[in-house]
Design an enzyme around this catalytic site. Sequence first.
Site, mmCIF file in Angstrom:
data_model
loop_
_atom_site.group_PDB
_atom_site.id
_atom_site.type_symbol
_atom_site.label_atom_id
_atom_site.label_comp_id
_atom_site.label_asym_id
_atom_site.label_seq_id
_atom_site.Cartn_x
_atom_site.Cartn_y
_atom_site.Cartn_z
ATOM 1 N N ASP A 248 0.813 -1.211 0.000
ATOM 2 C CA ASP A 248 0.000 0.000 0.000
ATOM 3 C C ASP A 248 0.847 1.262 0.000
ATOM 4 O OD1 ASP A 248 -2.386 -1.290 -0.043
ATOM 5 O OD2 ASP A 248 -2.838 -1.073 2.079
ATOM 6 N N LYS A 270 -3.665 3.288 -2.647
ATOM 7 C CA LYS A 270 -4.828 4.122 -2.948
ATOM 8 C C LYS A 270 -4.670 5.451 -2.236
ATOM 9 C CE LYS A 270 -7.860 0.067 -2.620
ATOM 10 N NZ LYS A 270 -7.073 -0.701 -1.662
ATOM 11 N N MET A 383 -8.102 8.748 8.238
ATOM 12 C CA MET A 383 -8.387 9.301 6.905
ATOM 13 C C MET A 383 -9.272 10.548 7.006
ATOM 14 S SD MET A 383 -9.154 5.610 5.095
ATOM 15 C CE MET A 383 -10.252 5.153 6.458
#
Length: 465
Positions: A248, A270, A383
Amino acid sequence: MDYLPVCLKLDGEPVLLVGGGEIATRKARLLHRAGAVLTVVAPEVSAELTDLVGDSARVQRTPWSPEKPLDQFRAVIAATNDTAVNAEVSQVCRAANLPVNVVDSPALCSFIIPAIVDRNPLLVGISSSGASPVMARRIRSTLETLYPPGYGAAARFYGEQRDRVSSEIAEEGDRRQFWEAIVDSPITDLLARQEVAEASRRFDRALEDPGALIHGAVYLIGAGPGDPDLMTFKALRLLQRADVVLYDRLIGDGILELARRDADRIYVGKQRSEHAMPQDQINQALVDYARAGKRVARLKGGDPFIFGRGGEEIEGLMKAGIDFEVVPGITAASGAACYGGIPLTHRDHAQSVRFITGHTRNYELNLPWAQFLNPAETLVFYMGLAGLEIICRELMAAGRAGDTPMAVIEKATRPDQRVITGTLSTMHRIVEETQPAAPTLLIIGSVVTLHESLGWFNGTSSDDD
């Protein structure tokens, strides 16, 4: 080569230990594990050493004498703090051609005892030929992390199968290739986890059809929040075993370098509105590589099961019948809070903590804001940087005080970590001024005030003054 490494079988054999203090007791523990029948000679003998020896008749509380008969012993250890006595023991034993070890005196030894990784019956000895015992112990510590205790059970199982394999596979070269494939297969991991029935079934199948050993697996590994030192021993061991690594964006610098140099590395990271590989393609790639016989490390920042979509990935593996292991990682909240000096709970500030996703969809964040008002509960938003303005506004609209302390932690646990502090009412402006970059974590609650006194990490702190 100064010494020839030899494994000496002492189970049930008589061994003389000269000395009764701390040094002798350490050696006695090792000899006791090897099954030696100890006789101790020393004016004073520690209570622990007496218990290890067992039979009081084998504890002779007298000074060492060169006149004592030695022909009954298979080996002698001198572990006193008297150099003259140790030298005399060595001289007498060498004259009698009796193996002797003198602690911390390689020149007086006819054999030395290495640092040992004990996975009985699998043993690894590391020796510096007496030059640097500390270095040998350091190497042993490294090996201890690479080979879990369950490897001993695997070695025992394989030992029990040797005659059977020899009768089934006549050619020596074919047998060697079979054993090499078996040891590198998931069967070893099953045995290490004490899943003996499944391991036996697969072993039987492999013996009937060696092609069955071409069997891939997926390791879903939590790499932690960034600092490579925060990875678990198991995570490191499986990462170094993998043929393919899917990693990641949040993988910290240095972690990927711990993988095998010949492993294929595939970036599947991502970030907002930009996916190197969509999640459904990641799920399928894991299945495809495993079906091709590859060992696949799915390397994820933090913990795979905390906002890491690990559950979705193993669902696909289970449906496809792929072997997998999940290795927990230190989640970002724990790493960021510890390195930032912000306890997530504290008797005087917070008695609970809540992990919340701050990921927005279409610039909206639909959460039960009214449930987040307890001042004795720490809120952690993952996030949440893009939705920070929404988070602050909705919490205050729901009733949380505007002066509630808040921190934005940027690049947690990494050398360039930064802790930015403020309040619900001021943080949006502070972030516009300081411009933190992902990955970030938001911590909200009075525990943030402890950062000033506990923030030992060498990051930069900014507040609303």
